[in-house]
Design a protein around this motif. Structure first.
Motif, PDB file in Angstrom:
ATOM      1  N   THR A   1       0.808  -1.074   0.056  1.00 41.37           N
ATOM      2  CA  THR A   1      -0.025  -0.101  -0.213  1.00 41.37           C
ATOM      3  C   THR A   1       0.920   1.350  -0.108  1.00 41.37           C
ATOM      4  N   ASN A   2       0.261   2.396  -0.366  1.00 46.51           N
ATOM      5  CA  ASN A   2       1.109   3.681  -0.164  1.00 46.51           C
ATOM      6  C   ASN A   2       1.750   3.713   1.189  1.00 46.51           C
ATOM      7  N   ALA A   3       2.630   4.690   1.161  1.00 47.18           N
ATOM      8  CA  ALA A   3       3.334   4.986   2.614  1.00 47.18           C
ATOM      9  C   ALA A   3       3.368   6.593   2.438  1.00 47.18           C
ATOM     10  N   VAL A   4       3.478   7.023   3.691  1.00 46.63           N
ATOM     11  CA  VAL A   4       3.793   8.565   3.894  1.00 46.63           C
ATOM     12  C   VAL A   4       4.808   8.670   5.232  1.00 46.63           C
ATOM     13  N   ALA A   5       5.456   9.717   5.029  1.00 44.04           N
ATOM     14  CA  ALA A   5       6.547  10.127   5.988  1.00 44.04           C
ATOM     15  C   ALA A   5       6.746  11.582   6.028  1.00 44.04           C
ATOM     16  N   ILE A   6       6.877  12.156   7.367  1.00 40.95           N
ATOM     17  CA  ILE A   6       7.262  13.377   7.439  1.00 40.95           C
ATOM     18  C   ILE A   6       8.922  13.464   8.002  1.00 40.95           C
ATOM     19  N   ALA A   7       9.563  14.181   7.672  1.00 44.52           N
ATOM     20  CA  ALA A   7      10.982  14.454   8.015  1.00 44.52           C
ATOM     21  C   ALA A   7      11.222  15.901   8.565  1.00 44.52           C
ATOM     22  N   GLY A   8      11.891  15.851   9.652  1.00 46.44           N
ATOM     23  CA  GLY A   8      12.754  17.183   9.874  1.00 46.44           C
ATOM     24  C   GLY A   8      14.027  17.409   9.445  1.00 46.44           C
ATOM     25  N   LEU A   9      14.498  18.319   9.217  1.00 46.05           N
ATOM     26  CA  LEU A   9      15.914  18.681   8.824  1.00 46.05           C
ATOM     27  C   LEU A   9      16.723  19.841   9.469  1.00 46.05           C
ATOM     28  N   SER A  10      17.788  19.589   9.884  1.00 49.59           N
ATOM     29  CA  SER A  10      18.515  20.605  10.725  1.00 49.59           C
ATOM     30  C   SER A  10      18.978  21.865   9.790  1.00 49.59           C
ATOM     31  N   SER A  11      18.302  22.289   8.838  1.00 48.70           N
ATOM     32  CA  SER A  11      18.796  23.356   7.881  1.00 48.70           C
ATOM     33  C   SER A  11      17.533  24.051   7.470  1.00 48.70           C
ATOM     34  N   GLN A  12      17.487  25.507   7.237  1.00 52.55           N
ATOM     35  CA  GLN A  12      16.507  26.105   6.403  1.00 52.55           C
ATOM     36  C   GLN A  12      16.423  25.727   5.006  1.00 52.55           C
ATOM     37  N   ASN A  13      17.828  25.316   4.522  1.00 53.00           N
ATOM     38  CA  ASN A  13      17.856  24.757   3.107  1.00 53.00           C
ATOM     39  C   ASN A  13      18.968  23.536   3.214  1.00 53.00           C
ATOM     40  N   PRO A  14      18.402  22.460   3.317  1.00 54.93           N
ATOM     41  CA  PRO A  14      19.361  21.421   3.495  1.00 54.93           C
ATOM     42  C   PRO A  14      20.173  21.017   2.117  1.00 54.93           C
ATOM     43  N   GLY A  15      19.612  21.281   0.930  1.00 60.82           N
ATOM     44  CA  GLY A  15      20.089  20.836  -0.297  1.00 60.82           C
ATOM     45  C   GLY A  15      19.798  19.298  -0.514  1.00 60.82           C
ATOM     46  N   VAL A  16      19.890  18.887  -1.592  1.00 57.53           N
ATOM     47  CA  VAL A  16      19.699  17.471  -2.013  1.00 57.53           C
ATOM     48  C   VAL A  16      20.548  17.141  -3.156  1.00 57.53           C
ATOM     49  N   ILE A  17      21.597  16.076  -2.895  1.00 56.99           N
ATOM     50  CA  ILE A  17      22.314  15.358  -3.885  1.00 56.99           C
ATOM     51  C   ILE A  17      21.929  14.047  -4.129  1.00 56.99           C
ATOM     52  N   THR A  18      20.856  13.723  -5.391  1.00 58.64           N
ATOM     53  CA  THR A  18      20.712  12.441  -5.506  1.00 58.64           C
ATOM     54  C   THR A  18      21.988  11.746  -6.216  1.00 58.64           C
ATOM     55  N   ILE A  19      22.330  10.815  -5.867  1.00 59.94           N
ATOM     56  CA  ILE A  19      23.549  10.248  -6.528  1.00 59.94           C
ATOM     57  C   ILE A  19      23.679   9.867  -7.876  1.00 59.94           C
ATOM     58  N   ALA A  20      22.798   9.127  -8.215  1.00 62.21           N
ATOM     59  CA  ALA A  20      22.705   8.777  -9.739  1.00 62.21           C
ATOM     60  C   ALA A  20      22.594  10.013 -10.591  1.00 62.21           C
ATOM     61  N   ASN A  21      21.796  10.887 -10.207  1.00 61.13           N
ATOM     62  CA  ASN A  21      21.341  11.972 -10.880  1.00 61.13           C
ATOM     63  C   ASN A  21      22.568  12.976 -11.203  1.00 61.13           C
ATOM     64  N   ALA A  22      23.345  12.996 -10.072  1.00 60.69           N
ATOM     65  CA  ALA A  22      24.699  13.937  -9.986  1.00 60.69           C
ATOM     66  C   ALA A  22      25.663  13.300 -10.860  1.00 60.69           C
ATOM     67  N   VAL A  23      25.862  11.884 -10.669  1.00 62.88           N
ATOM     68  CA  VAL A  23      26.892  11.197 -11.232  1.00 62.88           C
ATOM     69  C   VAL A  23      26.606  11.068 -12.878  1.00 62.88           C
ATOM     70  N   PHE A  24      25.532  10.532 -13.240  1.00 60.17           N
ATOM     71  CA  PHE A  24      25.148  10.008 -14.695  1.00 60.17           C
ATOM     72  C   PHE A  24      24.280  11.252 -15.399  1.00 60.17           C
ATOM     73  N   GLY A  25      23.849  11.946 -14.503  1.00 62.60           N
ATOM     74  CA  GLY A  25      22.803  13.153 -15.249  1.00 62.60           C
ATOM     75  C   GLY A  25      23.475  14.569 -14.854  1.00 62.60           C
ATOM     76  N   SER A  26      24.766  14.802 -14.786  1.00 64.66           N
ATOM     77  CA  SER A  26      25.308  15.866 -14.627  1.00 64.66           C
ATOM     78  C   SER A  26      25.195  16.997 -16.112  1.00 64.66           C
ATOM     79  N   ASP A  27      25.303  18.092 -15.980  1.00 71.75           N
ATOM     80  CA  ASP A  27      25.219  19.039 -17.174  1.00 71.75           C
ATOM     81  C   ASP A  27      26.351  20.100 -16.930  1.00 71.75           C
ATOM     82  N   PRO A  28      27.324  19.847 -17.799  1.00 74.69           N
ATOM     83  CA  PRO A  28      27.644  18.765 -18.815  1.00 74.69           C
ATOM     84  C   PRO A  28      27.909  17.563 -18.315  1.00 74.69           C
ATOM     85  N   ALA A  29      27.851  16.647 -19.089  1.00 72.67           N
ATOM     86  CA  ALA A  29      28.169  15.190 -18.626  1.00 72.67           C
ATOM     87  C   ALA A  29      29.649  14.986 -18.217  1.00 72.67           C
ATOM     88  N   ILE A  30      29.874  14.244 -17.145  1.00 70.72           N
ATOM     89  CA  ILE A  30      31.203  13.706 -16.830  1.00 70.72           C
ATOM     90  C   ILE A  30      31.883  12.744 -17.917  1.00 70.72           C
TER      91      ILE A  30
END
Length: 250
Positions: free
Chosen positions: A193-222
């Motif tokens: 079934t569907n799942a839902v979660a709530i998360a708190g983060l210790s920054s007003q702007n935590p930033g996100v780096i999704t590993i696959a996106n950053a490595v294989f989807g960078s612009d320009p490509a590595i």
């Protein structure tokens, strides 16, 4: 008389020894206090270090008139603030999970609540379809504490080199798990079934780096030759991965 004189000399000698010992101890005590004072001063100077960055880059410029960012955001005149500056509505609404990863992240950070500026905290709602996932990613500026509201999630994080230890746990409704700042972590809905979660983060702007996106989807490509050696893959596999569309659920 001679016995009395010798006794006096002996007594004086003892007094001198005691006095010398006392002075030595006092000197050590003063030295210790000075050391403590210097350590306290060094500690106070260390605690006065630069604040953590609140965006990926903040290049210094000579002319303030050309500035577009500060470390955080410019502050509104306190006399003009209102309740709406600290309010957000809509976290009760599920995100759209009809995407390649089967999850959606609804952020509530300083972009949604301006009053969070300088407060060092934010939140997200994460929705998962059955077998949906929040792919391996990091938050460069925040520790995350996640609470499951509905469903069952397999969560985990990996420690830094050289151990690269994997910590995983199956979470059910009401369970809480912490992802330390900067470490790669993930969530996977292992339920039917569907799942839902709530998360708190210790920054007003935590930033996100999704590993696959950053490595294989960078612009320009590595360079694919570099990635082929780094990941010990054939070059054509890397080129295939780079040709894929890497969906960002954040």
């Amino acid at each position: 008389m001679q016995n009395f004189s010798s006794q006096l000399t002996f007594t004086q000698r003892i007094v001198k020894i005691v006095r010398d010992k006392t002075l030595a101890i006092m000197k050590k005590g003063v030295s210790f206090l000075v050391t403590v004072a210097l350590m306290a001063l060094a500690s106070s100077l260390a605690s006065a270090s630069d604040p953590s960055p609140l965006q990926d880059t903040c290049v210094a410029i000579a002319e303030p008139k050309n500035a577009v960012f500060v470390n955080g955001k410019f502050c509104k005149n306190p006399n003009l603030t209102k309740a709406e500056d600290f309010f957000y509505s809509g976290l009760d609404k599920p995100g759209n999970t009809s995407n390649p990863v089967g999850s959606a992240v609804t952020p509530v950070n300083v972009a949604q609540i301006p009053g969070l500026n300088t407060l060092g905290i934010s939140a997200v709602r994460i929705d998962y379809e059955p077998y949906g996932q929040n792919p391996p990613h990091t938050h460069p500026r925040a520790t995350e504490i996640l609470t499951v509201l509905e469903g069952t999630l397999l969560v985990g994080f990996v420690t830094s080199n050289p151990e690269n230890r994997l910590f995983t746990k199956v979470l059910n409704k009401g369970d809480v798990f912490v992802f330390p700042i900067g470490l790669i972590h993930f969530q996977f809905n292992i339920g039917h079934t569907n799942a839902v979660a709530i998360a708190g983060l210790s920054s007003q702007n935590p930033g996100v780096i999704t590993i696959a996106n950053a490595v294989f989807g960078s612009d320009p490509a590595i360079d694919p030759d570099f990635l082929a050696r780094a990941f010990q893959l054939e070059k054509n596999v890397v080129e295939y991965l780079q040709s894929r569309f890497w969906y960002a659920n954040n």
